[in-house]
Write a protein that holds these residues in place. Structure first.
Motif, PDB file in Angstrom:
ATOM      1  N   UNK A   1     -31.481 -10.997  -1.667  1.00 43.74           N
ATOM      2  CA  UNK A   1     -31.887 -12.186  -2.096  1.00 43.74           C
ATOM      3  C   UNK A   1     -32.622 -11.941  -3.480  1.00 43.74           C
ATOM      4  N   UNK A   2     -32.421 -13.228  -4.466  1.00 39.11           N
ATOM      5  CA  UNK A   2     -32.880 -12.958  -5.818  1.00 39.11           C
ATOM      6  C   UNK A   2     -33.771 -14.020  -5.919  1.00 39.11           C
ATOM      7  N   UNK A   3     -34.670 -13.648  -6.927  1.00 40.86           N
ATOM      8  CA  UNK A   3     -35.844 -14.591  -7.338  1.00 40.86           C
ATOM      9  C   UNK A   3     -35.189 -15.731  -8.130  1.00 40.86           C
ATOM     10  N   UNK A   4     -35.454 -16.914  -7.848  1.00 41.61           N
ATOM     11  CA  UNK A   4     -35.196 -18.158  -8.408  1.00 41.61           C
ATOM     12  C   UNK A   4     -36.008 -18.633  -9.533  1.00 41.61           C
TER      13      UNK A   4
ATOM     14  N   UNK B   1     -30.493 -18.025  -5.536  1.00 44.58           N
ATOM     15  CA  UNK B   1     -31.196 -16.973  -4.327  1.00 44.58           C
ATOM     16  C   UNK B   1     -30.394 -16.141  -3.826  1.00 44.58           C
ATOM     17  N   UNK B   2     -28.771 -16.681  -3.601  1.00 49.92           N
ATOM     18  CA  UNK B   2     -27.850 -15.827  -2.969  1.00 49.92           C
ATOM     19  C   UNK B   2     -26.831 -14.976  -3.944  1.00 49.92           C
ATOM     20  N   UNK B   3     -26.832 -15.369  -5.114  1.00 49.99           N
ATOM     21  CA  UNK B   3     -26.028 -14.782  -6.164  1.00 49.99           C
ATOM     22  C   UNK B   3     -26.554 -13.852  -7.198  1.00 49.99           C
TER      23      UNK B   3
ATOM     24  N   UNK C   1     -19.892 -18.480  -3.350  1.00 44.71           N
ATOM     25  CA  UNK C   1     -19.041 -17.826  -2.221  1.00 44.71           C
ATOM     26  C   UNK C   1     -19.660 -17.681  -0.841  1.00 44.71           C
ATOM     27  N   UNK C   2     -20.733 -18.700  -0.624  1.00 45.05           N
ATOM     28  CA  UNK C   2     -21.206 -18.910   0.896  1.00 45.05           C
ATOM     29  C   UNK C   2     -20.889 -20.103   1.146  1.00 45.05           C
TER      30      UNK C   2
END
Ligand SMILES: [Zn+2]
Length: 253
Positions: free
Chosen positions: A131-134, A233-235, A92-93
């Motif tokens: 921000x989410x852990x990858x 990282x974004x979702x 979505x970015x």
């Protein structure tokens, strides 16, 4: 053949069939165990055959197999490993226009190497976005650091399953651990918040405004960041569908 002999013969046949079946099962289990070392299992919604993935894919996979327990050994689709550039949609970015490589630096005015890609409010990621852990494994090492001027508050992400690959998220407002400290988090957990404008007192380092600077390293070298970790990282989850369209090429014998 009298009835007793017949029964004995049938019992022997049964035992043989059982032994063969057991042997096949063992062979399959051994193959599966070996594959699982390299591949990560996916769940399948068995009845309708749709693949339900959990965020557990190894980035280097290229084959898909259905196991007897209706699990799928999967692969990150090759197009999810594509490098991102300015203007690209990532879920979505929309990526900002500062690509990986050499640029005239917006703050310093000199030609500098930009070791990652940027995305900010115009791309749909404003200040304080989570921000989410990858990662595609069980846990990822997160280290929080501070560099000012420069990256500001930033995080290094090191997925345990891929020691040759690491990531950096810079210009943050918040990081999961105190500066200089590390910890392990699960892929998908929140580790930080997008930073603010340093001109307004944010600790986001040398930056022209709130944005995420995202870098990727392979074997110690900066590389043009690839699509799926940036998506994650974004979702918080991996992009869908995460599987290659290569076909189901290994089924139960
Ligand atoms: Zn940047």
């Amino acid at each position: 053949m009298n009835p007793t002999n017949l029964e004995t013969a049938i019992a022997r046949l049964d035992a043989k069939i059982d032994a063969i079946a057991q042997d096949l099962d063992q062979q399959w289990e051994a193959k599966k165990a070996k594959a699982t070392e390299q591949f990560v299992l996916f769940a399948v919604i068995g009845s309708c055959g749709l693949l339900a993935y959990h965020h557990a894919l190894h980035p280097l996979l290229s084959k898909v197999a259905i196991t007897p327990t209706q699990q799928v050994i999967g692969a990150i689709a090759p197009d999810l490993e594509k490098p991102v550039k300015g203007g690209d949609r990532v879920g979505q970015f929309t990526m900002g226009m500062r690509d990986f490589g050499y640029h005239i630096h917006p703050v310093h005015g000199t030609r500098r190497f930009h070791n990652g890609v940027d995305i900010g409010a115009r791309g749909g990621l404003p200040e304080n976005s989570q921000l989410f852990v990858v990662g595609t494994g069980q846990r990822t090492k997160v280290t929080c650091l501070l560099q000012n001027p420069g990256a500001g508050l930033y995080a290094i992400l090191e997925p345990e399953e891929s020691p040759d690959r690491s990531f950096m998220a810079a210009h943050l407002n918040k990081c999961a651990f105190p500066v200089g400290e590390s910890g392990y988090l699960k892929p998908g957990a929140v580790f930080g918040l997008v930073g603010g404008d340093p001109a307004k007192g944010a600790i986001a380092g040398t930056s022209t405004g709130p944005h995420l600077h995202w870098s990727e390293r392979k074997n110690g070298e900066w590389v043009n960041p690839t699509y799926w970790p940036l998506f994650q990282v974004m979702h918080g989850n991996l992009p869908s569908p995460p599987l290659s369209r290569g076909g189901l090429n290994a089924t139960k014998p």
